[in-house]
Write an enzyme that holds these catalytic residues in place. Structure first.
Site, PDB file in Angstrom:
ATOM      1  N   GLY A  35       0.819  -1.204   0.000  1.00 51.52           N
ATOM      2  CA  GLY A  35       0.000   0.000   0.000  1.00 51.52           C
ATOM      3  C   GLY A  35       0.854   1.254   0.000  1.00 51.52           C
ATOM      4  CB  SER A  36       0.528   4.553  -1.589  1.00 47.58           C
ATOM      5  OG  SER A  36       0.902   4.053  -2.850  1.00 47.58           O
ATOM      6  N   GLY A  37       1.498   5.365   1.121  1.00 44.27           N
ATOM      7  CA  GLY A  37       1.387   6.036   2.407  1.00 44.27           C
ATOM      8  C   GLY A  37       2.574   5.769   3.314  1.00 44.27           C
ATOM      9  CG  HIS A  38       3.653   2.353   4.161  1.00 51.38           C
ATOM     10  ND1 HIS A  38       3.078   2.608   5.387  1.00 51.38           N
ATOM     11  CD2 HIS A  38       2.874   1.411   3.573  1.00 51.38           C
ATOM     12  CE1 HIS A  38       2.003   1.828   5.532  1.00 51.38           C
ATOM     13  NE2 HIS A  38       1.850   1.104   4.446  1.00 51.38           N
ATOM     14  CE  LYS A  67       5.117  -2.897   3.845  1.00 48.67           C
ATOM     15  NZ  LYS A  67       4.920  -2.726   2.383  1.00 48.67           N
ATOM     16  CG  ASP A  89       0.847  -6.212   0.976  1.00 49.65           C
ATOM     17  OD1 ASP A  89      -0.290  -5.750   0.789  1.00 49.65           O
ATOM     18  OD2 ASP A  89       1.817  -5.507   1.288  1.00 49.65           O
ATOM     19  CG  HIS A  99      -1.352  -0.243   7.498  1.00 51.67           C
ATOM     20  ND1 HIS A  99      -0.666  -1.372   7.871  1.00 51.67           N
ATOM     21  CD2 HIS A  99      -1.145  -0.080   6.180  1.00 51.67           C
ATOM     22  CE1 HIS A  99      -0.077  -1.885   6.798  1.00 51.67           C
ATOM     23  NE2 HIS A  99      -0.351  -1.124   5.765  1.00 51.67           N
TER      24      HIS A  99
END
Lengths: 328, 328
Positions: free
Chosen positions: B51-54, B102, B107, B216
Site C-alpha cells: 500500500g502507499s502512504g509509507h 511485507k 499483500d 497503518h
C-alpha cells in the site's frame, strides 16, 4: 504536547549527542555547540548555523563538498557569537572562512560579531547573506526578506566550489550569485509546537492555511482557505514569478516543512513541474523531501534557482553529508 | 482534513506523476502502476510493493543496488496481482525474479497469485516474507507478525547481492536471513489521516501513545501515557530484546513515522545508543530518518538487525535510489 524528547531544556543537547553517535565521521563539540568535519588545509572553511528545529539544516549538510561546520542554536534561537567564533576557528585551513547566514536579525548580528572577533585574531572571514523568501519584506525576526530554502542551494554549490579550491572571494561571490538567483515561498497547513512552550506557535483554522509562512511559523502574506496542491503550487510560483523570470533552466526544491507526508510532496512536485512547463521553465535538477523544516509543521515550501552551466556543474559535484550524498 | 493533494481519488496517480518527473532515471508505468529501472540482463530482478502512504518505501528504493521495481497500491491498500505480474515481467533479466513481501494478508495473497501467473508464463519467481515487527502476533491486516522496518534492510542487502550476481536461490536465502535477524517495534504519538476518509485512522488522547503501533495505525500491545524518548526507546528495545539477543554487532534504524521532526529522531537515537551500549550491543551501522512512514503519523519505530561481516559488506555496497544513496 507530545514530543519524543526527554525534557524541553535538553532537546538540543540530546539531539547533538544522538547526531554525533549516528555520524561518527563528524565531530560534535558539545561544549561550544558546533558540528564539524574539521579543517582542510588550504581550503576555504564554510560555516553556517541558526536556530534548531529546521533539521536536517544545517548539521545534516556538514561533510565533504558542503559545510565544514554548523552551529545550532536552541530551537528557533540564534547561535551565540562565541559558538560561531569557536566553529570559525575550528575550520580554519588557512584560506579564510565563509559564513553562510540566513537573514534573521539575531543570526546576522551574532555572525557579524563572530566575524569581527575572528578578524581580531587575524582570521579572514567573509559572509554571504541568504534572503530568498519572497513572501514578505520584513517579518517577525527579520529586516528585509527571510532566508529559507535557498540556503540549501548556497551551501551545496559554494561547498563544491570550496572543495575545488576556489578562494574566499570567489566562494563569497558564488554564494551571492546563488542567492541572487534563488527565490522561495512557503505555505503552512498546521502550526509547529516549540518544545520550550509546549503549545502551538500560532493558530490556524480547520480550513485555513498560512500563505507565505516563515520557517518559524511567522506570518506570511495572508490567511487563505485550504486549497488543492495545484492551487498551492500556483500561489507559490506566481509569487516567485512576480519577482524573477522563470522561463529558462531552473533547479527546483519542493521542501516539506516537517509534518507533511512525502507522498504529498510528490503530488506538489507534479503540480510545480506542470506549472513551470506551462510558463516556459525547464527543470534541470530537483530535490523533493524535507531539507529545511519547521519542526512538525505541515506544509511545504518551493524554492527555484535559475541555473547556469557552472552552477549545475557545482551542484552535480560529489557531496557526502548526512542529508545530501552522491558521487562518493 | 488538510492535505496537499488535488482530490482523494487522484493522490496515487498524481504522486506517481510527480515521482516520475522528479526521478527521470526511473520509469513510472502509470497504466500498470509500477516504478522500475528496467531489467538487467543476467541479474535477479527484485520486486517489492504494498500500500502507499509509507513513502519513501518502496518506490524510493528502486535503483542500482536495491529494487528493480516497486508496485504501489492505493493508500494502505495492497497492490493487485495484475500490477505485480506486470512489474515481475518488466524486470525479468533471465535469472528469475524475487518478490519481497511485507506480511499483510492482502499483500501475501496478491504477490502469491502474481508469482503463480508468472510461473505459468515460465518465469521463475521466489518470495521472501518480511515479518519483523515483534509488537503483536496477529493484527488488523495480518496473520502472524507484521512486516515493517526490516523491509528496508532486506531490500538493500538483497539488492547488493543481486547486483553482484547472486542467483535467485541465494538472493532468497539472504533475504530470509536478514529478516530472521531483524526485529522492529513502533510507537505512535498521533494518528494518521487517510485521504479517502479524511478523518483520523484512530483516536489517541492528549497524553496517550500507542505502544507497538503498526504502519497503518493498527493497534499494538497497549495504550500508555506519553513518555520520554528514553522510556520509549527502552520499551521498544526491551520488546525486541525479549525476542532476540542484542549483545553483539547490530545495525539500527530509528525511523520516523512521518510527522515527527528529525531533531526528535536524533534524541531517540541517543537513547537507543545508550540502551544498547548498556546491554552489550555494538552499533556498527545506522539509519536515522523517515524510511517507512505512516502518512503524517507522529512517532517512530526502531529496527535492529544482528549483523555478520557478509551482511555488513552487502549493506556498504553502492546504492543509488531516491531515498538511499552512497558509493556512486
Amino acid at each position: 504536547m507530545k514530543k519524543l524528547i526527554n525534557a524541553p531544556d535538553d532537546v538540543l543537547t540530546d539531539a547533538l549527542i544522538g547526531f554525533g553517535a549516528a555520524y561518527p565521521e563528524l565531530t560534535v563539540n558539545l561544549e561550544d555547540r558546533y558540528i564539524t568535519r574539521g579543517p582542510t588545509a588550504g581550503k576555504v572553511g564554510l560555516v553556517s548555523g541558526g536556530g534548531s528545529g529546521h533539521e536536517p539544516l544545517h548539521g545534516g549538510f556538514v561533510g565533504y563538498g558542503m559545510l565544514d561546520a554548523a552551529c545550532p542554536g536552541e530551537v528557533f534561537t540564534s547561535p551565540v557569537p562565541d559558538q560561531l567564533l569557536a566553529a570559525t576557528k575550528a575550520v580554519n585551513g588557512g584560506a579564510g572562512v565563509l559564513h553562510i547566514v540566513k537573514n534573521y536579525t539575531g543570526d546576522v548580528l551574532n555572525f557579524q560579531m563572530a566575524a569581527e572577533l575572528a578578524g581580531d585574531d587575524g582570521l579572514q572571514v567573509e559572509s554571504v547573506l541568504v534572503n530568498d523568501d519572497v513572501a514578505v519584506e520584513n517579518s517577525t525576526y527579520t529586516a528585509g526578506r527571510r532566508g529559507t530554502g535557498g540556503t540549501v542551494f548556497v551551501e551545496k554549490i559554494v561547498g563544491a566550489a570550496a572543495e575545488r579550491g576556489a578562494d574566499l572571494a570567489t566562494c563569497a561571490a558564488i554564494g551571492r550569485e546563488v542567492n541572487d538567483r534563488s527565490r522561495s515561498f512557503g505555505v503552512a497547513l498546521t502550526a509547529n509546537v516549540i518544545p520550550a512552550t509546549g503549545s502551538p506557535g500560532f493558530e490556524l483554522g480547520d480550513n485555513e492555511i498560512e500563505i507565505g509562512v516563515g520557517i518559524h511559523g511567522e506570518p506570511g502574506r495572508a490567511r487563505g482557505p485550504m486549497s488543492t496542491a495545484r492551487e498551492v503550487a500556483a500561489i507559490a510560483l506566481e509569487a516567485i514569478h512576480a519577482d524573477m523570470p522563470l522561463d529558462d533552466e531552473v533547479m527546483v526544491m519542493v521542501n516539506g516543512l516537517g509534518g507533511t507526508p512525502l507522498i504529498e510532496l510528490y503530488v506538489v512536485y507534479a503540480a510545480v513541474a506542470d506549472w513551470l512547463k506551462a510558463h516556459g521553465g525547464i527543470i534541470t535538477r530537483n530535490l523533493v523531501g524535507d531539507y529545511i523544516t519547521s519542526l512538525e509543521m505541515a506544509g511545504c515550501s518551493i524554492t527555484v534557482c535559475r541555473m547556469t552551466p557552472d552552477l549545475t556543474d557545482l551542484w552535480d559535484a560529489p557531496v557526502q553529508t548526512p542529508a545530501l550524498r552522491w558521487g562518493r
